[in-house]
Design a protein around this motif. Structure first.
Motif, mmCIF file in Angstrom:
data_model
loop_
_atom_site.group_PDB
_atom_site.id
_atom_site.type_symbol
_atom_site.label_atom_id
_atom_site.label_comp_id
_atom_site.label_asym_id
_atom_site.label_seq_id
_atom_site.Cartn_x
_atom_site.Cartn_y
_atom_site.Cartn_z
ATOM 1 N N HIS A 33 0.669 -1.122 -0.309
ATOM 2 C CA HIS A 33 -0.045 -0.127 0.076
ATOM 3 C C HIS A 33 0.981 1.458 -0.051
ATOM 4 O O HIS A 33 0.430 2.358 -0.324
ATOM 5 C CB HIS A 33 -1.024 0.304 1.115
ATOM 6 C CG HIS A 33 -2.061 -1.379 0.983
ATOM 7 N ND1 HIS A 33 -3.122 -1.382 -0.117
ATOM 8 C CD2 HIS A 33 -1.798 -2.230 2.436
ATOM 9 C CE1 HIS A 33 -3.536 -2.732 0.168
ATOM 10 N NE2 HIS A 33 -2.859 -3.218 1.797
ATOM 11 N N GLU A 34 2.462 0.783 0.147
ATOM 12 C CA GLU A 34 3.285 1.962 0.179
ATOM 13 C C GLU A 34 3.148 3.095 -1.251
ATOM 14 O O GLU A 34 3.197 4.470 -0.948
ATOM 15 C CB GLU A 34 4.542 1.395 0.230
ATOM 16 C CG GLU A 34 4.441 1.350 1.593
ATOM 17 C CD GLU A 34 5.982 0.408 1.786
ATOM 18 O OE1 GLU A 34 6.791 0.418 0.962
ATOM 19 O OE2 GLU A 34 6.725 0.411 2.593
ATOM 20 N N GLY A 35 2.708 2.443 -2.122
ATOM 21 C CA GLY A 35 2.533 3.569 -3.608
ATOM 22 C C GLY A 35 3.832 3.777 -4.441
ATOM 23 O O GLY A 35 4.597 2.680 -3.954
ATOM 24 N N GLY A 36 3.729 4.445 -4.675
ATOM 25 C CA GLY A 36 5.218 5.061 -5.855
ATOM 26 C C GLY A 36 5.206 4.234 -6.839
ATOM 27 O O GLY A 36 3.693 3.197 -7.002
ATOM 28 N N ARG A 37 6.602 3.906 -7.329
ATOM 29 C CA ARG A 37 6.645 2.844 -8.594
ATOM 30 C C ARG A 37 7.332 1.746 -8.178
ATOM 31 O O ARG A 37 6.937 0.864 -9.255
ATOM 32 C CB ARG A 37 7.234 3.844 -9.626
ATOM 33 C CG ARG A 37 6.704 5.171 -10.143
ATOM 34 C CD ARG A 37 5.990 5.053 -11.157
ATOM 35 N NE ARG A 37 6.281 4.555 -11.744
ATOM 36 C CZ ARG A 37 5.441 3.749 -13.593
ATOM 37 N NH1 ARG A 37 4.223 3.994 -13.195
ATOM 38 N NH2 ARG A 37 5.996 3.073 -13.998
ATOM 39 N N LYS A 38 7.243 0.991 -7.179
ATOM 40 C CA LYS A 38 7.879 -0.956 -7.029
ATOM 41 C C LYS A 38 6.881 -0.977 -7.349
ATOM 42 O O LYS A 38 5.389 -1.133 -7.130
ATOM 43 C CB LYS A 38 8.101 -0.076 -5.515
ATOM 44 C CG LYS A 38 9.199 -0.640 -4.807
ATOM 45 C CD LYS A 38 9.495 -0.908 -3.910
ATOM 46 C CE LYS A 38 9.433 -2.219 -3.158
ATOM 47 N NZ LYS A 38 9.764 -2.726 -2.011
ATOM 48 N N LEU A 39 7.906 -2.302 -7.917
ATOM 49 C CA LEU A 39 6.475 -3.705 -8.502
ATOM 50 C C LEU A 39 6.769 -4.815 -8.439
ATOM 51 O O LEU A 39 5.694 -5.463 -8.010
ATOM 52 C CB LEU A 39 7.427 -3.393 -10.185
ATOM 53 C CG LEU A 39 7.167 -2.697 -11.628
ATOM 54 C CD1 LEU A 39 7.518 -2.240 -11.910
ATOM 55 C CD2 LEU A 39 5.537 -2.302 -11.277
ATOM 56 N N ILE A 40 7.258 -5.287 -6.773
ATOM 57 C CA ILE A 40 7.732 -6.004 -6.656
ATOM 58 C C ILE A 40 7.836 -5.942 -5.012
ATOM 59 O O ILE A 40 8.353 -4.651 -4.640
ATOM 60 C CB ILE A 40 8.787 -6.924 -6.889
ATOM 61 C CG1 ILE A 40 9.267 -6.854 -7.830
ATOM 62 C CG2 ILE A 40 9.413 -8.230 -5.773
ATOM 63 C CD1 ILE A 40 10.498 -7.894 -8.392
ATOM 64 N N PHE A 41 6.513 -6.369 -4.260
ATOM 65 C CA PHE A 41 6.757 -6.320 -2.626
ATOM 66 C C PHE A 41 6.649 -8.229 -1.843
ATOM 67 O O PHE A 41 6.383 -8.701 -2.270
ATOM 68 C CB PHE A 41 4.841 -5.398 -2.434
ATOM 69 C CG PHE A 41 5.220 -4.396 -2.603
ATOM 70 C CD1 PHE A 41 5.182 -3.540 -2.727
ATOM 71 C CD2 PHE A 41 4.361 -4.144 -3.987
ATOM 72 C CE1 PHE A 41 5.105 -1.762 -2.268
ATOM 73 C CE2 PHE A 41 4.662 -3.290 -4.678
ATOM 74 C CZ PHE A 41 5.193 -1.886 -3.875
#
Ligand SMILES: Nc1ncnc2c1ncn2[C@@H]1O[C@H](COP(=O)(O)OP(=O)(O)OP(=O)(O)O)[C@@H](O)[C@H]1O
Ligand SMILES: O=P(O)(O)OC[C@H]1O[C@H](OP(=O)(O)OP(=O)(O)O)[C@H](O)[C@@H]1O
Length: 212
Positions: A33-41
């Motif tokens: 839910h952090e948002g941004g442009r990251k694609l892997i969590f």
């Protein structure tokens, strides 16, 4: 060593709902839910790792084993003939694949039918069964414009609410196939990681039943 489970999620209209299904059975990953442009969590605590990918690429990640499981529309599975296990109908992302044309007009059977679509394989297979000769015009969006401009006789596309057709003076001629989102698994992961994938699948199925 921890046995991670890798899940390919479709960005776009199915994405959040797909994630919610996993979160509801204990596979949450708060950082998603952090948002941004990251694609892997990933979540170290429950060993789950999510990838956000284009909806039409989900089955590719799963088929090639980069993801163990994924959520994808049946339209994509049919179009790509993906070599994956289809574990569950998730009962969301419901729509249908349909043939549509300009309201009140029916293409005559005499000539090669010009079909505009984002789903050339589904369209080809549909008309092959009817022994109808077609000319596929492959587009990537706004398919509805093609018959309005007389570039095609019909379209084969997804219809959900029917609003796009209505607002462009088009109508459904026939349904090709009902569509919904599916839980899919990589065939090798399913064999070697069977207990954990089965457990996950059973928990999702239980939750879906509770909702019905
Ligand atoms: N109205 C709709 N239009 C398109 N897809 C829908 C609709 N309703 C449900 N779906 C389902 O949602 C899935 C994802 O659709 P979405 O529009 O997010 O992706 P897309 O933009 O078509 O994909 P891509 O960017 O990979 O081409 C579809 O594959 C389909 O199964
Ligand atoms: O029946 P409706 O509820 O109107 O939904 C159907 C529309 O939604 C999809 O398009 P999308 O929004 O993905 O845009 P696109 O034209 O870029 O494919 C689909 O291709 C139809 O155009």
């Amino acid at each position: 060593m921890r046995n991670w489970i890798n899940i390919a999620l479709p960005k776009g209209r199915l994405g959040e709902k797909a994630y919610d299904i996993f979160e509801a059975i204990g596979y949450g990953c708060p950082s998603i839910h952090e948002g941004g442009r990251k694609l892997i969590f990933e979540n170290e605590e429950n060993g789950v790792r999510y990838f956000w990918v284009k909806p039409s690429d989900v089955a590719v990640y799963v088929e090639r084993g980069a993801a163990d499981i994924g959520v994808v529309g049946k339209d994509i599975l049919l179009e790509q003939s993906s070599d994956v296990y289809e574990l569950l109908d998730l009962g969301m992302g419901k729509c249908r694949m349909a043939v549509a044309g300009v309201k009140g007009e029916r293409p005559d059977g005499g000539h090669t039918l010009r079909v505009a679509t984002k789903f050339p394989n589904i369209a080809r297979e549909f008309y092959r069964k009817q022994s109808r000769e077609i000319d596929i015009i492959e587009l990537h969006g706004s398919i509805e414009i093609a018959p309005i401009l007389k570039m095609s006789d019909v379209i084969v596309d997804i219809v959900e609410t029917g609003t796009t057709l209505r607002e462009n003076n088009l109508e459904v001629i026939e349904t090709v196939v009902p569509i919904s989102a599916r839980l899919i698994a990589n065939k090798v992961s399913y064999k070697f990681n069977n207990a954990s994938i089965r457990e996950l699948c059973d928990r999702i199925a239980e939750n879906l039943e509770k909702k019905d």
